[in-house]
Design a protein around this motif. Structure first.
Motif, PDB file in Angstrom:
ATOM      1  N   LYS A  51     -64.149 -13.195  41.003  1.00 43.71           N
ATOM      2  CA  LYS A  51     -62.934 -12.820  41.718  1.00 43.71           C
ATOM      3  C   LYS A  51     -62.732 -11.309  41.630  1.00 43.71           C
ATOM      4  CE  LYS A  51     -58.003 -13.909  42.119  1.00 43.71           C
ATOM      5  NZ  LYS A  51     -56.866 -14.677  41.550  1.00 43.71           N
ATOM      6  N   VAL A  52     -62.636 -10.678  42.788  1.00 41.73           N
ATOM      7  CA  VAL A  52     -62.410  -9.233  42.825  1.00 41.73           C
ATOM      8  C   VAL A  52     -60.955  -8.942  42.472  1.00 41.73           C
ATOM      9  CG1 VAL A  52     -62.494  -7.151  44.230  1.00 41.73           C
ATOM     10  CG2 VAL A  52     -64.148  -8.990  44.632  1.00 41.73           C
ATOM     11  N   PRO A  53     -60.695  -8.116  41.447  1.00 37.93           N
ATOM     12  CA  PRO A  53     -59.306  -7.833  41.042  1.00 37.93           C
ATOM     13  C   PRO A  53     -58.523  -7.127  42.150  1.00 37.93           C
ATOM     14  CG  PRO A  53     -60.882  -7.129  39.363  1.00 37.93           C
ATOM     15  CD  PRO A  53     -61.676  -7.455  40.582  1.00 37.93           C
ATOM     16  N   ASN A  62     -56.551  -2.273  32.404  1.00 40.79           N
ATOM     17  CA  ASN A  62     -56.949  -3.139  33.517  1.00 40.79           C
ATOM     18  C   ASN A  62     -58.104  -4.041  33.059  1.00 40.79           C
ATOM     19  OD1 ASN A  62     -57.562  -4.337  35.945  1.00 40.79           O
ATOM     20  ND2 ASN A  62     -57.582  -2.429  37.114  1.00 40.79           N
ATOM     21  N   LYS A  63     -57.758  -5.113  32.303  1.00 41.84           N
ATOM     22  CA  LYS A  63     -58.773  -5.982  31.710  1.00 41.84           C
ATOM     23  C   LYS A  63     -59.579  -6.744  32.764  1.00 41.84           C
ATOM     24  CE  LYS A  63     -56.272  -6.553  27.356  1.00 41.84           C
ATOM     25  NZ  LYS A  63     -55.619  -7.493  26.419  1.00 41.84           N
ATOM     26  N   LYS A  64     -58.926  -7.092  33.872  1.00 41.18           N
ATOM     27  CA  LYS A  64     -59.624  -7.836  34.930  1.00 41.18           C
ATOM     28  C   LYS A  64     -60.718  -6.985  35.561  1.00 41.18           C
ATOM     29  CE  LYS A  64     -55.857 -10.992  36.122  1.00 41.18           C
ATOM     30  NZ  LYS A  64     -54.925 -11.439  37.198  1.00 41.18           N
ATOM     31  N   SER A 110     -63.628  -6.720  33.062  1.00 43.92           N
ATOM     32  CA  SER A 110     -64.435  -7.938  33.111  1.00 43.92           C
ATOM     33  C   SER A 110     -65.282  -7.991  34.384  1.00 43.92           C
ATOM     34  CB  SER A 110     -63.517  -9.163  33.051  1.00 43.92           C
ATOM     35  OG  SER A 110     -64.247 -10.354  33.208  1.00 43.92           O
ATOM     36  N   PHE A 111     -64.705  -7.579  35.502  1.00 45.10           N
ATOM     37  CA  PHE A 111     -65.406  -7.607  36.786  1.00 45.10           C
ATOM     38  C   PHE A 111     -66.638  -6.694  36.764  1.00 45.10           C
ATOM     39  CE2 PHE A 111     -66.074  -5.781  41.031  1.00 45.10           C
ATOM     40  CZ  PHE A 111     -66.297  -6.928  41.773  1.00 45.10           C
ATOM     41  N   VAL A 112     -66.456  -5.464  36.289  1.00 46.48           N
ATOM     42  CA  VAL A 112     -67.559  -4.496  36.266  1.00 46.48           C
ATOM     43  C   VAL A 112     -68.661  -4.946  35.303  1.00 46.48           C
ATOM     44  CG1 VAL A 112     -68.240  -2.119  35.775  1.00 46.48           C
ATOM     45  CG2 VAL A 112     -66.075  -2.577  36.930  1.00 46.48           C
ATOM     46  N   ILE A 113     -68.268  -5.424  34.128  1.00 40.99           N
ATOM     47  CA  ILE A 113     -69.275  -5.892  33.156  1.00 40.99           C
ATOM     48  C   ILE A 113     -70.041  -7.085  33.718  1.00 40.99           C
ATOM     49  CG2 ILE A 113     -69.603  -6.931  30.863  1.00 40.99           C
ATOM     50  CD1 ILE A 113     -67.237  -5.230  29.915  1.00 40.99           C
ATOM     51  N   GLY A 114     -69.345  -7.974  34.428  1.00 38.25           N
ATOM     52  CA  GLY A 114     -70.025  -9.099  35.078  1.00 38.25           C
ATOM     53  C   GLY A 114     -71.086  -8.631  36.046  1.00 38.25           C
ATOM     54  N   LYS A 115     -70.762  -7.607  36.843  1.00 36.36           N
ATOM     55  CA  LYS A 115     -71.743  -7.047  37.783  1.00 36.36           C
ATOM     56  C   LYS A 115     -72.933  -6.421  37.055  1.00 36.36           C
ATOM     57  CE  LYS A 115     -69.756  -7.846  41.796  1.00 36.36           C
ATOM     58  NZ  LYS A 115     -70.393  -8.733  42.790  1.00 36.36           N
ATOM     59  N   ILE A 116     -72.647  -5.792  35.916  1.00 39.27           N
ATOM     60  CA  ILE A 116     -73.712  -5.175  35.116  1.00 39.27           C
ATOM     61  C   ILE A 116     -74.668  -6.247  34.592  1.00 39.27           C
ATOM     62  CG2 ILE A 116     -74.220  -3.868  33.013  1.00 39.27           C
ATOM     63  CD1 ILE A 116     -73.028  -2.167  35.229  1.00 39.27           C
ATOM     64  N   LEU A 117     -74.121  -7.373  34.151  1.00 39.95           N
ATOM     65  CA  LEU A 117     -74.964  -8.457  33.632  1.00 39.95           C
ATOM     66  C   LEU A 117     -75.822  -9.063  34.741  1.00 39.95           C
ATOM     67  CD1 LEU A 117     -72.522 -10.266  31.157  1.00 39.95           C
ATOM     68  CD2 LEU A 117     -74.259  -8.535  30.664  1.00 39.95           C
ATOM     69  N   ILE A 118     -75.271  -9.164  35.937  1.00 38.72           N
ATOM     70  CA  ILE A 118     -76.069  -9.648  37.076  1.00 38.72           C
ATOM     71  C   ILE A 118     -77.197  -8.659  37.370  1.00 38.72           C
ATOM     72  CG2 ILE A 118     -76.007 -10.113  39.570  1.00 38.72           C
ATOM     73  CD1 ILE A 118     -73.106 -11.109  39.146  1.00 38.72           C
ATOM     74  N   LEU A 119     -76.886  -7.369  37.258  1.00 42.00           N
ATOM     75  CA  LEU A 119     -77.912  -6.337  37.448  1.00 42.00           C
ATOM     76  C   LEU A 119     -79.012  -6.473  36.400  1.00 42.00           C
ATOM     77  CD1 LEU A 119     -78.985  -3.716  38.733  1.00 42.00           C
ATOM     78  CD2 LEU A 119     -77.421  -2.442  37.242  1.00 42.00           C
ATOM     79  N   GLU A 120     -78.613  -6.745  35.150  1.00 47.64           N
ATOM     80  CA  GLU A 120     -79.618  -6.917  34.091  1.00 47.64           C
ATOM     81  C   GLU A 120     -80.505  -8.126  34.367  1.00 47.64           C
ATOM     82  OE1 GLU A 120     -80.015  -6.855  29.227  1.00 47.64           O
ATOM     83  OE2 GLU A 120     -78.149  -7.584  30.102  1.00 47.64           O
TER      84      GLU A 120
END
Length: 482
Positions: free
Chosen positions: A58-60, A2-4, A7-17
């Motif tokens: 975009k939420v998968p 589930n690549k989308k 990508s979605f979770v890592i994006g949220k992690i970067l916003i958290l950082e």
């Protein structure tokens, strides 16, 4: 795969950082640092927000995260956070080399404490704060923090937490995974605040007390002054940090059970008993070995207590150059580097529970060979250990040994000193910090070449994530299977 969702979770992690980086940015304003230091964090925050929003805008439709996705999310999150986290050091020119800056931040997030900075007096307050704050964030786990703050990823996000929480097993302490993450972080944060207050009583200012507390809580060990803890010349600070390191090396489930009134169940913990026993025996043996070189037995005990606590919990602080101690004492400390502290703590290493289980498995195998017709069962915490768990423990030790030897072989290309090469891998793979020889407490990793620093950065990440997430990430099969 589930690549989308990955990508979605890592994006949220970067916003958290990006949110986490606001703290060192505030520090740069409080200490009236020049515009370059303020810009270094401002630019990276904007970059993190831009990349993070693009990856998670975009939420998968399919939010399922299975085991493979969990391992990949954890590995990539730590790599991305470390890569972006290194940029302020590069932009501010305090660590011009990206490889050096990446090594330093990986060391921070993985709570290793190995450093390439020979002189901390040349590092700004904002960068000193960020490198120590990464210990606090990485101590309990980047994804655990994300699940505590942003819990609405997936009903199967337990795979993410399993991939990140150290130890042979993972169990929820409350019914919901997000609630488990919040409970752990509340306990972790309160204990850190208590430690900061205790250090303030020792005469430290709030900045230094906070940074030393971050390093102790995350069992990371980045110092604020050159010479680690030795420059403070304070028996009070030594004792507070020694006890603090041991406390944070305990499984946090123990503290949760104490909080809800299950004190007997918490203290009747097999791993905890062995952990304290190993600490006591190690201190007694080293004190007996080096006491003649000290004019005061109390000073000797204090130095040994601190060193054993630091190495056992893989923190890496130092009050004495144990590289100058007799070989017998150094070997004990080297063994402790591999043992580590308890599973479910912020410490690195193999974990006491895993070592105990492996010893039990070996003795059971010997008994089975002596009496082939006898049914041999293994128990831990008064519960039978399944054959699946036994196999998992055995496989982990084999993989650990293979990866360790492979990294030692790679490091040997750039150094002809076996002690330095061996202890550099041991110190980084077990997330300890200083090693022996030319990477001992009195030195740094600055003199190693870029290739060695990249290898050791992998070692720190693999050690903190317990090897398999990193191996799965780089396995071609992971990405081929649907």
């Amino acid at each position: 795969m589930n690549k989308k969702m990955i990508s979605f979770v890592i994006g949220k992690i970067l916003i958290l950082e990006a949110g986490l980086m606001l703290l060192p940015l505030i520090i740069s304003f409080l200490y009236k640092e020049d515009i370059l230091h303020k810009m270094s964090y401002g630019i990276v925050i904007l970059l993190l927000l831009a990349v993070g929003f693009l990856m998670s805008i975009k939420v998968p439709a399919d939010k399922n995260i299975q085991g493979r996705e969990g391992f990949v999310i954890v590995s990539l999150s730590w790599i991305f956070m470390s890569a972006f986290g290194a940029l302020p050091f590069v932009i501010s020119k305090e660590i011009p080399s990206f490889v050096d800056a990446f090594f330093e931040v990986v060391s921070g997030f993985t709570t290793t404490g190995s450093s390439i900075i020979p002189d901390l007096t040349k590092i700004s307050h904002s960068n000193l704060f960020w490198r120590s704050f990464t210990h606090f964030v990485g101590g309990m786990g980047v994804l655990v923090l994300a699940l505590a703050i942003l819990p609405k990823y997936s009903p199967t996000s337990v795979y993410v937490m399993k991939a990140e929480v150290p130890g042979p097993t993972f169990g929820k302490i409350v019914s919901k995974l997000s609630s488990t993450a919040r409970v752990l972080y509340k306990i972790y944060t309160v204990m850190t605040i208590v430690l900061i207050i205790l250090l303030l009583f020792g005469g430290l200012n709030l900045f230094e007390a906070s940074l030393l507390a971050f390093g102790t809580a995350g069992t990371g060990g980045f110092g604020v002054r050159n010479g680690s803890i030795l420059p403070y010349h304070s028996a009070y600070i030594d004792v507070v940090l020694s006890i603090g390191m041991l406390v944070f090396g305990v499984n946090f489930n123990v503290y949760y059970f104490i909080l809800i009134g299950k004190v007997k169940e918490a203290l009747n913990n097999e791993e905890l008993k062995y952990y304290l026993l190993i600490v006591f025996i190690s201190i007694a043996l080293i004190v007996a070995n080096i006491s003649k070189s000290y004019s005061s037995i109390l000073h000797c005990i204090r130095d040994v207590l601190f060193s054993v606590s630091s190495v056992m919990t893989t923190t890496g602080y130092s009050t004495a150059d144990f590289g100058k101690w007799p070989l017998f004492s150094q070997v004990i400390l080297l063994i402790l580097m591999f043992f580590g502290a308890c599973a479910g703590s912020t410490a690195g290493g193999l974990k006491i529970s895993r070592v105990i289980l492996m010893i039990k498995i070996h003795f059971a195998e010997i008994r089975q060979m002596i009496s082939p017709n006898r049914v041999i069962s293994i128990s831990y915490e008064d519960k039978p250990v399944s054959l699946k768990m036994q196999k998992s423990i055995a496989v982990y030790f084999v993989v650990y040994a293979i990866v360790f030897m492979a990294m030692l072989l790679l490091i040997s290309f750039s150094t002809d000193d076996f002690l330095t090469a061996f202890s550099a891998v041991a110190a980084t793979f077990n997330n300890i910090g200083p090693g022996l020889g030319k990477v001992g407490p009195a030195y740094s990793f600055a003199n190693l070449n870029d290739f060695s620093k990249v290898v050791l950065s992998f070692a720190m990440l693999a050690g903190r994530l317990e090897i398999f997430p990193m191996l799965i990430l780089f396995s071609p099969l992971t990405w081929k299977l649907k």
